[in-house]
Design a protein around this motif. Structure first.
Motif, PDB file in Angstrom:
ATOM      1  N   LEU A  15      34.343  32.785  47.177  1.00 40.23           N
ATOM      2  CA  LEU A  15      33.288  33.145  46.653  1.00 40.23           C
ATOM      3  C   LEU A  15      31.723  34.043  47.075  1.00 40.23           C
ATOM      4  O   LEU A  15      31.873  35.279  46.032  1.00 40.23           O
ATOM      5  N   LEU A  18      33.129  37.807  45.885  1.00 37.74           N
ATOM      6  CA  LEU A  18      33.319  38.440  44.727  1.00 37.74           C
ATOM      7  C   LEU A  18      31.531  38.470  44.103  1.00 37.74           C
ATOM      8  O   LEU A  18      31.193  39.304  43.115  1.00 37.74           O
ATOM      9  N   TRP A  74      39.622  29.457  39.399  1.00 39.14           N
ATOM     10  CA  TRP A  74      39.134  29.616  40.109  1.00 39.14           C
ATOM     11  C   TRP A  74      38.653  30.247  39.179  1.00 39.14           C
ATOM     12  O   TRP A  74      37.724  30.725  39.364  1.00 39.14           O
ATOM     13  N   ALA A  78      34.792  31.911  39.360  1.00 41.15           N
ATOM     14  CA  ALA A  78      34.459  33.036  39.431  1.00 41.15           C
ATOM     15  C   ALA A  78      33.342  34.061  38.470  1.00 41.15           C
ATOM     16  O   ALA A  78      32.358  34.243  38.370  1.00 41.15           O
TER      17      ALA A  78
END
Length: 443
Positions: A15, A18, A74, A78
């Motif tokens: 995480l 990102l 996921w 995201a």
């Protein structure tokens, strides 16, 4: 759902990779648990749960946006990272924003036991059967609930902070009803280790209170000598711990504010017999290794022999006031004494033994004025003997006064309160002049 340290770190790293924000904080929490309720001699419901929740907090130009996601899909996680950044850009600047902490050193946690984390519904059913058997032997009806499981929490930041803690728990409580359905008793326990749980003792203590055959008495409101059992003391002390905050004290909004400015740190505010401490390494009620902002928890004295020693202070307020940042304590110990409960009872000419409280609320924070009701087991004491049950009453008492009029204290023990599942160790206390303001018809 339960994630290991490595699993939680791997998820946090993905995480963080990102994030396009200036900084970010990621909180991951989860649990696996089993629970059941029992009544009428058998199990009425049972539930098994598994959950995990992730909260992503993004920081852009002193603005903070956050999004929470349940589960581990996921794609959803995201999207939550991107959405938290969008929200941050839309919000006004937070004047109290501070960049997240970097890497910290934490003490070892003492809150996890492998055997307890592996308990199943079969164990809970067997434990409740022992509780019910104690009630059957004394002719009272037993109701209650049992739960066990394990949970974890992880905290990560873009500044390389990573904190992880895990906790196991087993929880058992029962209410026993007199056969007339006009009186009740209660006992319960919550532990990190199943080796400390004694289901038969819990059942026995509740059943003995409910099995008394004297007619319950209605007492007039007023001030009484009281003996508070450890659970009742723990609930009062939990409210006091919540109030130990530096900011309201510094701003003149707290009992701990000094007239004319400043705080009462260093002042003797309670009985010299009253002390509160927290410690991640405590054998009975260990604190978590880290606080909400990621600050390491340390052994702390909050009140020492009646003297106020510590107030919790978040990072922003610490920076503003040039003082030490101190995370609030969730788990703590009220220091015990040497007077057994039975000896306290023998020394009371006229008073009330109180099992526990419920529906407690802070009426006036500036004066530490608390209200609430007794529940599941009050008894009139006369000339050193318990003579009859007493119907429930409402109390209005300030915590400063209650913890200043302590006449005797017993050994501290782990207690179960109904507020937040905190690990609290508290002793029984004999307190003079405790105020009951009205009667209550409930049992």
């Amino acid at each position: 759902m339960f994630l290991t340290r490595d699993d939680a770190l791997a998820l946090a790293d993905r995480l963080r990779s990102l994030s396009a924000a200036e900084s970010c904080v990621i909180r991951i929490e989860g649990e696996e648990a089993q629970s059941l309720r029992f009544a009428g001699g058998g199990v009425t419901t049972n539930v098994a749960t598994a959950r995990v929740n992730t909260r992503i907090e993004s920081h852009v130009g002193g603005r903070v946006g956050s999004v929470s996601v349940g589960g581990l899909e996921w794609e959803e996680l995201a999207r939550a990272v991107a959405r938290s950044e969008e929200i941050a850009r839309l919000l006004p600047t937070d004047p109290e924003f501070l960049p997240p902490l970097g890497a910290q050193a934490y003490p070892e946690s003492a809150r996890y036991d492998e055997a307890t984390g592996a308990l199943d519904l079969r164990f809970l059913a067997e434990a409740t059967a022992r509780v019910v058997a104690e009630g059957t032997a004394r002719g009272v009806n037993m109701f209650g609930c049992a739960a066990a499981g394990r949970r974890f929490s992880a905290l990560a930041s873009s500044a390389s902070l990573f904190a992880y803690d895990r906790e196991s728990f087993v929880d058992l409580s029962t209410t026993a009803r007199h056969k007339s359905d006009g009186w009740s008793g209660w006992a319960g326990a919550r532990h990190f280790s199943v080796a400390q749980l004694d289901p038969a003792d819990i059942g026995r203590r509740a059943a003995l209170k409910a099995a008394r055959d004297e007619e319950p008495l209605d007492l007039e409101p007023g001030r009484y000598t009281v003996i508070l059992e450890p659970t009742a003391v723990g609930e009062l002390a939990q409210w006091l711990m919540w109030m130990l905050r530096a900011r309201p004290a510094d701003e003149g909004r707290s009992f701990f504010s000094r007239a004319g400015g400043g705080t009462k740190l260093g002042d003797a505010l309670f009985s010299a017999d009253f002390s509160m401490r927290s410690d991640p390494r405590d054998a009975i009620a260990p604190e978590a290794p880290f606080g909400e902002e990621g600050l390491a928890q340390e052994a702390r004295l909050w009140v020492d022999k009646g003297v106020l020693k510590t107030l919790a202070r978040p990072r922003y307020w610490a920076q503003k006031t040039g003082a030490e940042a101190i995370p609030a304590a969730h788990n703590f110990t009220v220091a015990g004494g040497t007077t057994p409960l039975e000896e306290m009872i023998r020394g009371v000419r006229r008073g009330i033994l109180v099992t526990r409280f419920w529906y407690t609320n802070m009426v006036e924070p500036r004066g530490l004025l608390l209200t609430g009701l007794t529940r599941d087991g009050n008894f009139l004491i006369e000339n050193g003997e318990i003579v009859a049950p007493v119907r429930n009453m409402r109390f209005n008492e300030n915590l400063h006064g209650a913890f200043s009029r302590i006449a005797a204290i017993g050994a501290s023990e782990r207690v179960k309160t109904e507020m937040g599942g905190a690990a609290i160790s508290a002793p029984p206390m004999l307190i003079e002049g405790f105020e009951f303001s009205s009667k209550s018809s409930g049992i």
